[in-house]
Design a protein around this motif. Sequence first.
Motif, PDB file in Angstrom:
ATOM      1  N   CYS A 118       0.950  -1.301  -0.088  1.00 20.54           N
ATOM      2  CA  CYS A 118       0.142   0.072  -0.005  1.00 20.54           C
ATOM      3  C   CYS A 118       1.022   1.198   0.227  1.00 20.54           C
ATOM      4  CB  CYS A 118      -0.956  -0.034   1.346  1.00 20.54           C
ATOM      5  SG  CYS A 118      -1.878   1.568   1.350  1.00 20.54           S
ATOM      6  N   GLU A 119       0.525   2.253  -0.932  1.00 25.20           N
ATOM      7  CA  GLU A 119       1.384   3.399  -0.906  1.00 25.20           C
ATOM      8  C   GLU A 119       0.595   4.458  -0.937  1.00 25.20           C
ATOM      9  OE1 GLU A 119       5.184   5.312  -1.096  1.00 25.20           O
ATOM     10  OE2 GLU A 119       4.951   3.117  -1.515  1.00 25.20           O
ATOM     11  N   GLY A 120       0.209   5.079   0.391  1.00 23.35           N
ATOM     12  CA  GLY A 120      -0.572   6.447   0.497  1.00 23.35           C
ATOM     13  C   GLY A 120      -1.918   5.817   0.488  1.00 23.35           C
ATOM     14  N   GLY A 121      -2.871   6.605   0.115  1.00 19.52           N
ATOM     15  CA  GLY A 121      -4.423   6.265   0.148  1.00 19.52           C
ATOM     16  C   GLY A 121      -4.575   6.508   1.555  1.00 19.52           C
ATOM     17  N   PRO A 122      -5.252   5.190   2.172  1.00 18.78           N
ATOM     18  CA  PRO A 122      -5.653   5.294   3.598  1.00 18.78           C
ATOM     19  C   PRO A 122      -4.433   5.358   4.426  1.00 18.78           C
ATOM     20  CG  PRO A 122      -5.855   3.087   2.594  1.00 18.78           C
ATOM     21  CD  PRO A 122      -5.344   3.933   1.459  1.00 18.78           C
ATOM     22  N   ALA A 123      -3.150   5.073   3.842  1.00 18.32           N
ATOM     23  CA  ALA A 123      -1.979   4.918   4.815  1.00 18.32           C
ATOM     24  C   ALA A 123      -1.319   6.469   4.703  1.00 18.32           C
ATOM     25  CB  ALA A 123      -1.064   3.945   4.149  1.00 18.32           C
ATOM     26  N   ILE A 124      -1.928   7.265   5.593  1.00 20.68           N
ATOM     27  CA  ILE A 124      -1.235   8.468   6.155  1.00 20.68           C
ATOM     28  C   ILE A 124      -0.652   8.501   7.477  1.00 20.68           C
ATOM     29  CG2 ILE A 124      -1.838  10.967   5.997  1.00 20.68           C
ATOM     30  CD1 ILE A 124      -2.029   9.628   3.388  1.00 20.68           C
ATOM     31  N   ASP A 125       0.522   9.061   7.697  1.00 19.41           N
ATOM     32  CA  ASP A 125       1.113   9.236   9.094  1.00 19.41           C
ATOM     33  C   ASP A 125       0.548  10.568   9.895  1.00 19.41           C
ATOM     34  OD1 ASP A 125       2.671  11.204   8.197  1.00 19.41           O
ATOM     35  OD2 ASP A 125       4.495   9.864   7.892  1.00 19.41           O
ATOM     36  N   LYS A 126       1.028  10.932  11.031  1.00 15.22           N
ATOM     37  CA  LYS A 126       0.485  11.843  11.731  1.00 15.22           C
ATOM     38  C   LYS A 126       1.115  13.139  11.217  1.00 15.22           C
ATOM     39  CE  LYS A 126      -0.032   9.362  16.127  1.00 15.22           C
ATOM     40  NZ  LYS A 126       0.258   9.103  17.545  1.00 15.22           N
ATOM     41  N   ARG A 127       2.176  13.196  10.428  1.00 13.71           N
ATOM     42  CA  ARG A 127       2.455  14.352   9.822  1.00 13.71           C
ATOM     43  C   ARG A 127       1.806  14.697   8.607  1.00 13.71           C
ATOM     44  NH1 ARG A 127       8.295  12.192   8.041  1.00 13.71           N
ATOM     45  NH2 ARG A 127       7.174  10.723   7.603  1.00 13.71           N
ATOM     46  N   GLY A 128       1.006  13.968   8.216  1.00 13.69           N
ATOM     47  CA  GLY A 128       0.135  14.451   6.829  1.00 13.69           C
ATOM     48  C   GLY A 128       0.904  13.627   5.796  1.00 13.69           C
ATOM     49  N   TRP A 277      -4.481  -5.579  11.059  1.00 10.64           N
ATOM     50  CA  TRP A 277      -3.481  -6.462  11.486  1.00 10.64           C
ATOM     51  C   TRP A 277      -2.208  -6.169  11.730  1.00 10.64           C
ATOM     52  CZ3 TRP A 277      -2.920  -4.766   5.999  1.00 10.64           C
ATOM     53  CH2 TRP A 277      -1.696  -4.723   5.480  1.00 10.64           C
ATOM     54  N   LEU A 278      -2.003  -4.499  11.812  1.00 15.72           N
ATOM     55  CA  LEU A 278      -0.879  -3.829  12.374  1.00 15.72           C
ATOM     56  C   LEU A 278      -1.158  -3.148  13.448  1.00 15.72           C
ATOM     57  CD1 LEU A 278       0.942  -2.477   8.977  1.00 15.72           C
ATOM     58  CD2 LEU A 278       1.611  -4.516  10.498  1.00 15.72           C
ATOM     59  N   GLY A 279      -2.225  -3.426  14.117  1.00 14.38           N
ATOM     60  CA  GLY A 279      -2.627  -2.780  15.498  1.00 14.38           C
ATOM     61  C   GLY A 279      -3.594  -1.480  15.400  1.00 14.38           C
ATOM     62  N   GLY A 280      -3.974  -1.274  14.241  1.00 19.07           N
ATOM     63  CA  GLY A 280      -4.910  -0.072  14.339  1.00 19.07           C
ATOM     64  C   GLY A 280      -6.443  -0.478  14.111  1.00 19.07           C
ATOM     65  N   GLU A 281      -7.305   0.491  13.308  1.00 16.29           N
ATOM     66  CA  GLU A 281      -8.495   0.374  13.137  1.00 16.29           C
ATOM     67  C   GLU A 281      -9.003   0.250  11.907  1.00 16.29           C
ATOM     68  OE1 GLU A 281     -10.320   3.478  15.411  1.00 16.29           O
ATOM     69  OE2 GLU A 281      -9.927   2.296  17.426  1.00 16.29           O
ATOM     70  N   GLY A 282      -8.179   0.350  10.850  1.00 13.91           N
ATOM     71  CA  GLY A 282      -8.467   0.479   9.456  1.00 13.91           C
ATOM     72  C   GLY A 282      -8.882  -1.081   8.781  1.00 13.91           C
ATOM     73  N   THR A 283      -9.647  -1.039   7.839  1.00 17.61           N
ATOM     74  CA  THR A 283     -10.111  -2.236   7.492  1.00 17.61           C
ATOM     75  C   THR A 283      -8.981  -2.617   6.453  1.00 17.61           C
ATOM     76  OG1 THR A 283     -12.356  -1.772   7.398  1.00 17.61           O
ATOM     77  CG2 THR A 283     -11.880  -3.476   6.040  1.00 17.61           C
ATOM     78  N   ASP A 284      -8.349  -3.951   6.738  1.00 18.38           N
ATOM     79  CA  ASP A 284      -7.222  -4.397   5.952  1.00 18.38           C
ATOM     80  C   ASP A 284      -7.279  -4.388   4.785  1.00 18.38           C
ATOM     81  OD1 ASP A 284      -6.306  -5.251   8.783  1.00 18.38           O
ATOM     82  OD2 ASP A 284      -6.511  -7.163   8.563  1.00 18.38           O
ATOM     83  N   SER A 285      -8.375  -4.878   4.119  1.00 16.93           N
ATOM     84  CA  SER A 285      -8.518  -4.848   2.788  1.00 16.93           C
ATOM     85  C   SER A 285      -8.590  -3.436   1.977  1.00 16.93           C
ATOM     86  CB  SER A 285     -10.022  -5.414   2.207  1.00 16.93           C
ATOM     87  OG  SER A 285     -11.163  -4.763   2.688  1.00 16.93           O
ATOM     88  N   ASP A 286      -8.845  -2.407   2.671  1.00 21.02           N
ATOM     89  CA  ASP A 286      -8.681  -1.189   2.429  1.00 21.02           C
ATOM     90  C   ASP A 286      -7.195  -0.704   2.092  1.00 21.02           C
ATOM     91  OD1 ASP A 286     -11.393  -0.984   2.168  1.00 21.02           O
ATOM     92  OD2 ASP A 286     -11.282   0.428   4.218  1.00 21.02           O
ATOM     93  N   PHE A 287      -6.197  -1.451   2.837  1.00 20.64           N
ATOM     94  CA  PHE A 287      -4.838  -1.097   2.651  1.00 20.64           C
ATOM     95  C   PHE A 287      -4.214  -2.237   1.423  1.00 20.64           C
ATOM     96  CE2 PHE A 287      -5.956   0.706   6.546  1.00 20.64           C
ATOM     97  CZ  PHE A 287      -5.184   1.970   6.557  1.00 20.64           C
TER      98      PHE A 287
END
Length: 424
Positions: A118-128, A277-287
């Motif tokens: 996954c590159e970006g999309g729902p994967a955004i860090d706290k820096r934005g 699967w990495l400890g968050g709340e996001g839906t795995d398949s979205d990533f």
Amino acid sequence: MEAGYQVPGAPSEALAVPGLSRTIRWKDTALASAMEELRSNPEDLEALESLGSEYLAAAFLTRCGFNKARAQEAFARTAQWRQSSGSVEARARLLSKPDMKFCDFPHGAKVLKYLPQCEGGPAIDKRGLPYAIRCMGIADATGLFSTVTEEQLVECQVYLSEWRLLQLEAHAAETGEISGITIVQDVFAPLGLLAMWRKHGGKSGIMRKVVAMIDEHYPGVMGSVLLVNAPWAIHAILKVLKPVLPERIANKIQLIPPAETPQRLLELVEEKHLPRWLGGEGTDSDFVPNRAALLTTDADVVGPQLVVAAGKKEERGLWLSEGDNAAFGCSVAGGVDIMFSCRFDVEEAGTVVSEEVHAPARLKEEDSGASFTAPRRGRLVLVFDNSYSWVKPKQISYELGLVTNQEESAETPKRESAEVQADS
């Protein structure tokens, strides 16, 4: 990668460099002063414009300790490389189509099929900033290179690097900072990380080529590289890989064991932007949509399994030649323990002489292991002793495998060799 490397299909004549990235107000005063000096001198400005990115120029200056002469040499090498590698063309295309995703990059859809990520999309860090997730433990390098050539993979990586550069330029325009994209490499391997390494380790040459390209021509683009869900075997593999990686890249690598993975990632990423699967709340398949299909039915079981009956002892061994590098380790299921030890058996004058490698100790549920280099031909033996328990059998997950043999250790790049199975 050599400065003259050219992606097939890339034009050989010089291309017009897309407009220089926006002028950035750098927060660091020394960097701001150095960049202003470059802009004020016509010759320096020409070199800056040939590079096509103020962010790259700033990163080169910082890397060179604000030594303008050294930085300009780096500008010239990278400007020439950007013409021959297809980077200029990739940047122009990304600027004209800002909504391009990884699957739209050349060969991107094929890469995604075999290298779940996954590159970006729902994967955004706290820096934005976008961050990357790579599911390396379930990657299929054999399948990938049956459909994509190494040159095509490099072309895809050029597009990805240019896309990341554009994200960092926009962030720098807002913050005045050189940042870097965080790379999360999930090394959880259902079949065992050593087995994966023996199967795909021969393809590590292309990885080194890509990493060298990023190190030389994309300073400030790669941030921390987090190897998450990292089992004991990763230490043995990195012992082989780190010496052939650029030092700047090797220093970015952080090992995060399974128990610490969620906490560490949540320091960097909000729960909603991190998959479950990495400890968050996001839906795995979205990533990573194809991750679930590539996992085995029991994703919590790693490597070969062994049940040691109550009151019994089991051994597993691997023959090694002098100079062979092996790795071993295990974990115990169910919150119980077992007496674990390791020895190296050598035959001398018709008699087997044992050398202690790991002293007998109670091994609990936590994953544990080490690496070993054979001083001469012999057999590395793992001992699982449950003789002290007359009631409970113990279920063990273990790995015992060759990381490199003597011939591979002497070769760069290492050649692909047959997988060595542990004998029982």
